[in-house]
Design an enzyme around this catalytic site. Structure first.
Site, mmCIF file in Angstrom:
data_model
loop_
_atom_site.group_PDB
_atom_site.id
_atom_site.type_symbol
_atom_site.label_atom_id
_atom_site.label_comp_id
_atom_site.label_asym_id
_atom_site.label_seq_id
_atom_site.Cartn_x
_atom_site.Cartn_y
_atom_site.Cartn_z
ATOM 1 N N LYS A 1 0.817 -1.210 0.000
ATOM 2 C CA LYS A 1 0.000 0.000 0.000
ATOM 3 C C LYS A 1 0.853 1.264 0.000
ATOM 4 O O LYS A 1 0.431 2.305 -0.484
ATOM 5 C CB LYS A 1 -0.927 0.004 1.217
ATOM 6 C CG LYS A 1 -2.010 -1.060 1.170
ATOM 7 C CD LYS A 1 -2.886 -1.009 2.406
ATOM 8 C CE LYS A 1 -3.970 -2.097 2.358
ATOM 9 N NZ LYS A 1 -4.810 -2.076 3.580
ATOM 10 N N ARG A 2 2.052 1.163 0.537
ATOM 11 C CA ARG A 2 2.912 2.342 0.653
ATOM 12 C C ARG A 2 3.316 2.917 -0.705
ATOM 13 O O ARG A 2 3.661 4.087 -0.799
ATOM 14 C CB ARG A 2 4.176 1.993 1.450
ATOM 15 C CG ARG A 2 3.931 1.774 2.936
ATOM 16 C CD ARG A 2 5.250 1.682 3.699
ATOM 17 N NE ARG A 2 6.056 0.559 3.243
ATOM 18 C CZ ARG A 2 5.919 -0.681 3.684
ATOM 19 N NH1 ARG A 2 4.998 -0.965 4.583
ATOM 20 N NH2 ARG A 2 6.703 -1.652 3.236
#
Length: 484
Positions: A257-258
């Protein structure tokens, strides 16, 4: 052969990760290529990870991407319920777990957390550290088990895995894989809360729902021997396994997700087209027999052969996705493009300009919709620019020659009434012919003056047509002033 039946079985835990979308896409393509059935099953037995609204995201994403399921919670095909919590409520999984206990293929375990934490770890053949349950509760007598259950002691049900020899299973992508049985843990089938584990519920549901091809990420490869043990214990046919390769970022780390673009909705919010995303995701681990890269969903159905999937990790190349998205934008009919681009154009342009003309200029120059803003901002207001921009070696222009050109053209443009692109271009061509210079010698200074930018979506006269006579002359005068 029986009809091919595949399933997409997401957990409602948030936005749909690119890896999950690929699993859904491959399961859909395998089914549709063989004129089979594509099923949606919701796996919501992990109540701690349940996210409100995630179910709607699953339905919406499948609908938007065109991965329409033939069976599911909203389309009963006769093997429902299609939601695991509803199947759990009927006692389905516990019934099958107890059957395994009676057969001697599973057993009740009453070990508490403290004892489990005390178990020693060992190193597997591939060098990873593993902890294998020591079968402590397997030796309990039937009377001891019943006494513990009667007293309300917390319990789980574990599969009884062999400890000697090896287990071999077949995957369509990775071939035959053999693992030592000593490394196979007696995994939990029913948890202390009465819910089945993901692995156990999967096997039960896949069999009862007639799934012929199981498509999932290769992180589940290590669990396949345990699945096979369950199939064998029940006497059921093992489905075809298709494990998809890992998806990594550009640094070869697992796509997380980063990175900011790990989910379908992330990409849509960043201005990518659904069709381009689906097309690109299809190529993350699979390649056609030729070098073709642009496919519609229906074309993918026709050519998809899962045997051409790769073993090695697929790199999510953001630059490649942007290129592909740009190809889709270029190929889009203008009416559709304008409907999509108009809101973004209106965020930048407040003046009474012909927005369709602006849209036509940018359609072939952008890769994502938000990029429109940086391409058209000069229409709204002339930016402050450095006169070095007038210097262009190829056009043989510099500040001095550009000043001369603009001064000579200003009265000509002042006298010009027709500010259409064709008329203005004719004026410049006539000027170039009289001056006996190349087109760029005059076009470059004029374009620089009316745009104030190094790169523009259109030439000098196209820009002048849109901003009109008054604004064009004002900008040319500013150019003369700067150069003076």
């Amino acid at each position: 052969m029986s009809t091919v039946r595949t399933r997409f079985a997401p957990s409602p835990t948030g936005r749909m990760h690119v890896g999950n979308l690929r699993t859904a896409l491959y399961a859909y393509l395998i089914a549709k290529h063989e004129k089979g059935t594509f099923m949606l099953r919701i796996e919501d037995t992990d109540q701690e990870r349940f996210v409100d609204g995630a179910l709607e995201i699953i339905y919406r994403t499948l609908e938007k991407t065109g991965l329409i399921h033939d069976e599911g919670p909203d389309k009963d095909g006769g093997v429902g319920p299609y939601v695991q919590s509803e199947r759990q409520a009927s006692g389905l999984y516990l019934k099958y777990a107890k059957q395994l206990v009676e057969q001697g293929d599973a057993y009740y375990c009453f070990c508490d957390k403290e004892r489990l934490d005390s178990l020693k770890s060992s190193v597997s053949e591939n060098g990873t550290e593993i902890v294998v349950y020591d079968k402590h509760c397997l030796g309990l007598s039937k009377e001891e088990v019943e006494a513990n259950l009667a007293s309300g002691m917390p319990w789980v049900i574990r599969i009884n895995m062999p400890t000697e020899g090896t287990t071999t299973f077949h995957d369509e992508i990775y071939g035959d894989i053999t693992v030592p049985n000593a490394e196979l843990d007696d995994m939990i089938l029913i948890k202390s809360d009465g819910y089945p584990t993901y692995n156990f519920a999967n096997v039960i549901d896949d069999h009862l729902m007639g799934i012929t091809h199981v498509v999932r990420g290769n992180e589940y490869l290590s669990s396949a021997p345990k699945y096979n043990r369950l199939y064998e214990a029940f006497g059921w046919e093992v489905p075809v396994y298709v494990h998809c390769p890992l998806i990594t970022d550009e640094n070869h780390k697992k796509l997380s997700k980063r990175c900011g673009h790990s989910s379908y909705e992330d990409l849509i919010e960043q201005g990518f087209l659904t069709e381009a995303v689906v097309n690109y995701v299809a190529l993350l681990g699979w390649s056609p027999s030729d070098n073709r890269e642009i496919f519609s969903l229906q074309e993918l159905v026709e050519v998809f052969d899962y045997h051409r999937m790769n073993k090695s990790p697929a790199v999510f190349d953001f630059v490649k996705l942007k290129w592909m998205n740009g190809e889709y934008i270029k190929a889009m009919d203008f009416h559709t493009f304008y409907e999509m681009a108009e809101p973004t154009i209106k965020e930048v342009i407040t003046k009474d300009y012909d927005l369709k003309k602006i849209a036509k200029l940018v359609q072939s120059r952008i890769e994502t919709i938000p990029e429109i803003k940086e391409h058209i901002d000069f229409f709204e207001a002339l930016p402050d620019y450095d006169i070095e921009m007038y210097t262009h070696k190829k056009m043989k222009t510099n500040a001095e020659t550009s000043l001369e050109v603009l001064k000579e053209l200003l009265p000509i443009f002042e006298a010009q009434e027709d500010y259409s692109n064709d008329a203005l271009f004719a004026v410049l061509k006539e000027y170039v012919a009289k001056k006996e210079c190349k087109n760029g010698y005059a076009m470059w200074p004029v374009r620089t003056a009316v745009s104030g930018k190094q790169n523009t979506p259109g030439g000098a006269t196209e820009i002048m047509e849109i901003i009109g006579k008054e604004e064009s002359l004002a900008r040319i005068r500013i150019g003369i002033e700067k150069l003076s």
